[in-house]
Write a protein that holds these residues in place. Sequence first.
Motif, PDB file in Angstrom:
ATOM      1  N   LYS A 160       4.226  -1.116   1.839  1.00  0.00           N
ATOM      2  CA  LYS A 160       3.897   0.657   2.039  1.00  0.00           C
ATOM      3  C   LYS A 160       3.487   1.357   0.875  1.00  0.00           C
ATOM      4  O   LYS A 160       2.759   2.213   1.039  1.00  0.00           O
ATOM      5  CB  LYS A 160       5.134   1.306   2.756  1.00  0.00           C
ATOM      6  CG  LYS A 160       5.387   0.948   4.036  1.00  0.00           C
ATOM      7  CD  LYS A 160       6.869   1.390   4.507  1.00  0.00           C
ATOM      8  CE  LYS A 160       7.299   2.684   4.383  1.00  0.00           C
ATOM      9  NZ  LYS A 160       8.635   3.236   4.921  1.00  0.00           N
ATOM     10  N   ASN A 161       3.966   0.774  -0.138  1.00  0.00           N
ATOM     11  CA  ASN A 161       3.636   1.563  -1.450  1.00  0.00           C
ATOM     12  C   ASN A 161       2.140   0.730  -2.315  1.00  0.00           C
ATOM     13  O   ASN A 161       2.047   1.292  -3.368  1.00  0.00           O
ATOM     14  CB  ASN A 161       4.774   1.651  -2.634  1.00  0.00           C
ATOM     15  CG  ASN A 161       5.869   2.688  -1.858  1.00  0.00           C
ATOM     16  OD1 ASN A 161       5.497   3.618  -2.076  1.00  0.00           O
ATOM     17  ND2 ASN A 161       7.211   2.128  -1.675  1.00  0.00           N
ATOM     18  N   MET A 162       1.786   0.068  -1.620  1.00  0.00           N
ATOM     19  CA  MET A 162       0.460  -0.707  -2.115  1.00  0.00           C
ATOM     20  C   MET A 162      -0.577   0.319  -2.225  1.00  0.00           C
ATOM     21  O   MET A 162      -0.957   1.155  -1.203  1.00  0.00           O
ATOM     22  CB  MET A 162      -0.027  -1.694  -1.454  1.00  0.00           C
ATOM     23  CG  MET A 162       0.784  -3.132  -1.438  1.00  0.00           C
ATOM     24  SD  MET A 162       0.302  -4.415  -0.347  1.00  0.00           S
ATOM     25  CE  MET A 162       0.604  -5.971  -1.281  1.00  0.00           C
ATOM     26  N   PRO A 163      -1.227   0.515  -3.468  1.00  0.00           N
ATOM     27  CA  PRO A 163      -2.346   1.502  -3.257  1.00  0.00           C
ATOM     28  C   PRO A 163      -3.481   0.910  -2.625  1.00  0.00           C
ATOM     29  O   PRO A 163      -3.606  -0.202  -2.405  1.00  0.00           O
ATOM     30  CB  PRO A 163      -2.760   1.850  -4.814  1.00  0.00           C
ATOM     31  CG  PRO A 163      -2.330   0.222  -5.383  1.00  0.00           C
ATOM     32  CD  PRO A 163      -1.314  -0.113  -4.601  1.00  0.00           C
ATOM     33  N   LEU A 164      -4.389   1.867  -2.126  1.00  0.00           N
ATOM     34  CA  LEU A 164      -5.731   1.458  -1.498  1.00  0.00           C
ATOM     35  C   LEU A 164      -6.643   1.105  -2.456  1.00  0.00           C
ATOM     36  O   LEU A 164      -7.723   0.693  -2.055  1.00  0.00           O
ATOM     37  CB  LEU A 164      -6.255   2.722  -0.388  1.00  0.00           C
ATOM     38  CG  LEU A 164      -5.241   2.904   0.536  1.00  0.00           C
ATOM     39  CD1 LEU A 164      -5.740   4.260   1.331  1.00  0.00           C
ATOM     40  CD2 LEU A 164      -5.281   1.628   1.560  1.00  0.00           C
TER      41      LEU A 164
END
Length: 218
Positions: free
Chosen positions: A112-116
């Motif tokens: 969920k905390n992966m950046p785009l």
Amino acid sequence: MNLFVIGDVHGCFHTFLKLLERWDPKTEKLIQVGDLVDRGNFSPMALRLAFELQLAFKSQTVFLMGNHESMMIKFLQGLDFSNHWGMNGGNQTLLQFERDNKDPMDYLDWLKNMPLFWENKNVYISHAGLNTNARNPFDPQDKYSLLWNRQPLQNIGKLQIIGHTPQLDGNAKYHEHGNYWNIDTAAAGGMYLTGIKLKRDGALIEIISVPTDMRDLR
């Protein structure tokens, strides 16, 4: 630091491990464009490797979200009512977690905390790239978003690096008009996993393509 950008892994753990032999964490920031999971034989191991690399080399690694991570998150949150992820490789990935006696929920917060995207003043890296058709490039429901776009990219005045759309001949492609590289070289299709080395200003240093290890394919 220079940049070492790696394309779509798609569960090809052994191939990913081989390409990582070419990474120098002392001089290079590692950025992976997303789609660590699905299609190949070892999605849990590929995910675990990325997770542990980020723990060990927090300032030197970036793992971006791809559309397959986005689908996996939605499933793990109980929001995938149409089994979209399952039909796009998720069913096999869940079986692999069972095989390995691992729980995919252990990775939910990290996913969920992966950046785009990642950017500096010269380079913009994302899973699928910036396209003028996107109403909101950061909306996972937008088919032209940074997760889903398959149209040619707009020239944003920076070099873009993307994956997402497999180059079925196994060669990374530079598109001069849009000023971008596509480095998804169809590892899960039995071709290559590609990494591109750049200076921080976007100047090309080297392209490295590792043939898919056949252990990684079903």
